[in-house]
Design a protein around this motif. Sequence first.
Motif, PDB file in Angstrom:
ATOM      1  N   UNK A  74       0.824  -1.202   0.000  1.00  0.00           N
ATOM      2  CA  UNK A  74       0.000   0.000   0.000  1.00  0.00           C
ATOM      3  C   UNK A  74       0.858   1.251   0.000  1.00  0.00           C
ATOM      4  N   UNK A  75       1.894   1.233   0.795  1.00  0.00           N
ATOM      5  CA  UNK A  75       2.746   2.409   0.865  1.00  0.00           C
ATOM      6  C   UNK A  75       3.521   2.607  -0.426  1.00  0.00           C
ATOM      7  N   UNK A  76       3.875   1.537  -1.051  1.00  0.00           N
ATOM      8  CA  UNK A  76       4.586   1.716  -2.310  1.00  0.00           C
ATOM      9  C   UNK A  76       3.641   2.297  -3.359  1.00  0.00           C
ATOM     10  N   UNK A  77       2.402   1.902  -3.271  1.00  0.00           N
ATOM     11  CA  UNK A  77       1.446   2.499  -4.211  1.00  0.00           C
ATOM     12  C   UNK A  77       1.302   3.984  -3.936  1.00  0.00           C
ATOM     13  N   UNK A  78       1.251   4.277  -2.649  1.00  0.00           N
ATOM     14  CA  UNK A  78       1.123   5.693  -2.300  1.00  0.00           C
ATOM     15  C   UNK A  78       2.335   6.481  -2.762  1.00  0.00           C
ATOM     16  N   UNK A  79       3.470   5.893  -2.573  1.00  0.00           N
ATOM     17  CA  UNK A  79       4.678   6.579  -3.011  1.00  0.00           C
ATOM     18  C   UNK A  79       4.672   6.782  -4.511  1.00  0.00           C
ATOM     19  N   UNK A  80       4.182   5.785  -5.195  1.00  0.00           N
ATOM     20  CA  UNK A  80       4.167   5.907  -6.650  1.00  0.00           C
ATOM     21  C   UNK A  80       3.254   7.045  -7.089  1.00  0.00           C
ATOM     22  N   UNK A  81       2.155   7.200  -6.397  1.00  0.00           N
ATOM     23  CA  UNK A  81       1.230   8.253  -6.822  1.00  0.00           C
ATOM     24  C   UNK A  81       1.666   9.614  -6.321  1.00  0.00           C
ATOM     25  N   UNK A  82       2.312   9.616  -5.203  1.00  0.00           N
ATOM     26  CA  UNK A  82       2.687  10.903  -4.635  1.00  0.00           C
ATOM     27  C   UNK A  82       3.815  11.538  -5.408  1.00  0.00           C
ATOM     28  N   UNK A  83       4.710  10.714  -5.839  1.00  0.00           N
ATOM     29  CA  UNK A  83       5.905  11.280  -6.433  1.00  0.00           C
ATOM     30  C   UNK A  83       5.688  12.158  -7.648  1.00  0.00           C
ATOM     31  N   UNK A 125       8.277   8.501   4.603  1.00  0.00           N
ATOM     32  CA  UNK A 125       8.448   9.084   3.286  1.00  0.00           C
ATOM     33  C   UNK A 125       7.131   9.632   2.745  1.00  0.00           C
ATOM     34  N   UNK A 126       6.140   8.801   2.876  1.00  0.00           N
ATOM     35  CA  UNK A 126       4.838   9.236   2.357  1.00  0.00           C
ATOM     36  C   UNK A 126       4.375  10.490   3.078  1.00  0.00           C
ATOM     37  N   UNK A 127       4.570  10.472   4.372  1.00  0.00           N
ATOM     38  CA  UNK A 127       4.153  11.660   5.122  1.00  0.00           C
ATOM     39  C   UNK A 127       4.914  12.884   4.657  1.00  0.00           C
ATOM     40  N   UNK A 128       6.170  12.674   4.435  1.00  0.00           N
ATOM     41  CA  UNK A 128       6.985  13.808   4.025  1.00  0.00           C
ATOM     42  C   UNK A 128       6.542  14.329   2.669  1.00  0.00           C
ATOM     43  N   UNK A 129       6.311  13.403   1.788  1.00  0.00           N
ATOM     44  CA  UNK A 129       5.946  13.840   0.455  1.00  0.00           C
ATOM     45  C   UNK A 129       4.565  14.461   0.427  1.00  0.00           C
ATOM     46  N   UNK A 130       3.689  13.805   1.100  1.00  0.00           N
ATOM     47  CA  UNK A 130       2.323  14.278   0.981  1.00  0.00           C
ATOM     48  C   UNK A 130       2.019  15.399   1.950  1.00  0.00           C
TER      49      UNK A 130
END
Lengths: 487, 204
Positions: A344-353, B197-202
Amino acid sequence: MNCGPPDQLPPASAPSAPSCFLNLNWDQSMAAAAAGDHLDPALSSMVSSPASNSTAAAATDGLALHGISPQPQYGGTPLSSPPKLNLSMMGQFHHYQPPQVGGAGPGGLPILENLMPMGHLDQFLADPGFAERAARLSGFDGRPGGSGYGGAVPGQFGLPDAGPVGALKELELGNGRDESSVSDPASASAEMALKGPSDGNAKKRKASGKGKGKDGPGSTAAKDPAKEESSGKRCKSADESNGAEDNSGKGKAAQSNSENGGKKQGKDTSKPPEPPKDYIHVRARRGEATDSHSLAERVRREKISQRMKLLQDLVPGCNKVVGKAVMLDEIINYVQSLQRQVEFLSMKLATVNPQLDFNNLPNLLPKDIHQSCGPMQNSHFPLETSGAPLPYLNQSHQGSPLGCSLTNGMDNQSNMHPLDPAFCRQMNSQHPFLNGVSDAASQVGTFWQDDLQSVVHMDIGQGQEIAATSSNSYNGSLQTVHMKMEL
Amino acid sequence: MARKRTARPPPPPPPNPNPNRRAVASTAAAPAPASGTASPSKRMLAFHFLRALARIHSATPVPRRTRTIRRAAYSSMARAANPRRAWTQALLRQVRVRRAMRSRRAVLLRRRVSAAPPAPPLGAARSIVSAAGETATEAMTLARGGPPPRQAGEPARADALRRLVPGGSEMEYCSLLDETADYLRCLRAQVQLMQNLVDLFSGQ
């Protein structure tokens, strides 16, 4: 504090390995022994005798650790009912099933949880025989047939941390005597308790010494008093290193030293030095078969239980769970949930980037860092060209603030400064990077090296690998940046 | 590449972990070690993961990128962790085999497409490649004499665990538990890192 009134103890639930063992048996016994007024004084004496760490008491302190129960006085019924001697003082070893202590004395030795300030004696099971031995050890010549606790108990159960240690040492040294055999397990157990979880193996073995049948392997052969002495040698599992083996000479000769492997954390250095052993010496526990297969089985089971304990610590919320099967399910669920989270987090990272873009880059940095980076960024960002590298840059750029926040918090304000140009530079080199073009400017390489070193203490090679890919398009201000990037 | 692991003092008995993961671990530089072997250093994890992330081509579509990121997460976790661990080696081997498969598949496809009319279906190429990949893994398995026979005290659920933990199919139950513990530690650290990371980015 130590041994509070029985009601303080957690209610004894099912006989099946409650998570907090102490309580169970003690509860039952306490309840049953309501009439056992004699117990109370013993208890109170136990409770109140933290100070009673005389050497004599110390010996029994070790025993006390194991929850010596003044069973004999009760006429045995209440105490005999809980065959489970659960040593897990800290309630950590729930998987351990109480041994079936058949036989003479009143059942198990309830463990007073409070008596264990030092950590967990796990799986230290006492059996009546042990109690007897303990009694003997303490110097109270008990009545025959393992009854000698009455006098022994008082004043011996206070367990200040230092006490048992002394007791242990004493016990260890007294190898040659019968009591030593008894004391050894006690001391070993106490030692184990002192050592905490580090000696899981040894503890287990010791605890097993009391005729415990974790999986019920051992027929709880009814021990007759005559056998107690022989069982004494059995008790000592992990510690042969002391001349425990000498004790084995008496009584049962089935010294089960059939295991190989040399795994044992035996006693500590206080013991007389023993010749290094390559084998795992295992003692056949009381009432258990002594052939090599069952011994190997037992060792294996102990290893497994020890590992399960470790796992239990890792998995949150596993303390209440009792039993290997449920624990295993919990572990599996936890691993699955973690893996799902990674997905899930990798998906989030993919979309966030992709959303990150250059303009927002400064905003993405922590404010304090941003300030210092601002001026630099302005000058460098114009150099950036396409949108394609942007995400890349963003990613890498985010790495440093991320790293900072991840690791050093706000310590890197000044250090962030060089990061931007470094990352900008790297961004430019994205394509060369991807194409495997390396040869970066040596300055860049050095710079990156420094950063990397500071970041992860990695060797330079890795840094150069990345730095090499960075393009040379960025020369100017890079040289001005000599900062250790703290990631 | 040499990886230096920060030495850790023997860890105290670990407190039972409650799921209170702090997003920003200012103490991440010195993470509280888990019981027994310590979990991999946060820095190492961050470094490897970020490096892997940085290599991702930005132009990939999101679904594919998800897979890539996930693979990068596992690879970086395996690299950051103790390389002597069985699960680490199994994981890296897995990645290597898959990469070989993919490259082989790509090569085969290209060859077929370019050499002849694309008569042979893609499936054939894939089957060839997958066969190659599988034989590799099978060879590894067979080299070990196959998965160890079902152990006596092993509960029935153990095979589920074996499937979850990389390299778990060839281990004995005892070592499986050990590897699971280590794997859990690393996995948890990795998840924390990714969450940060996600928190940081988002968050910005």
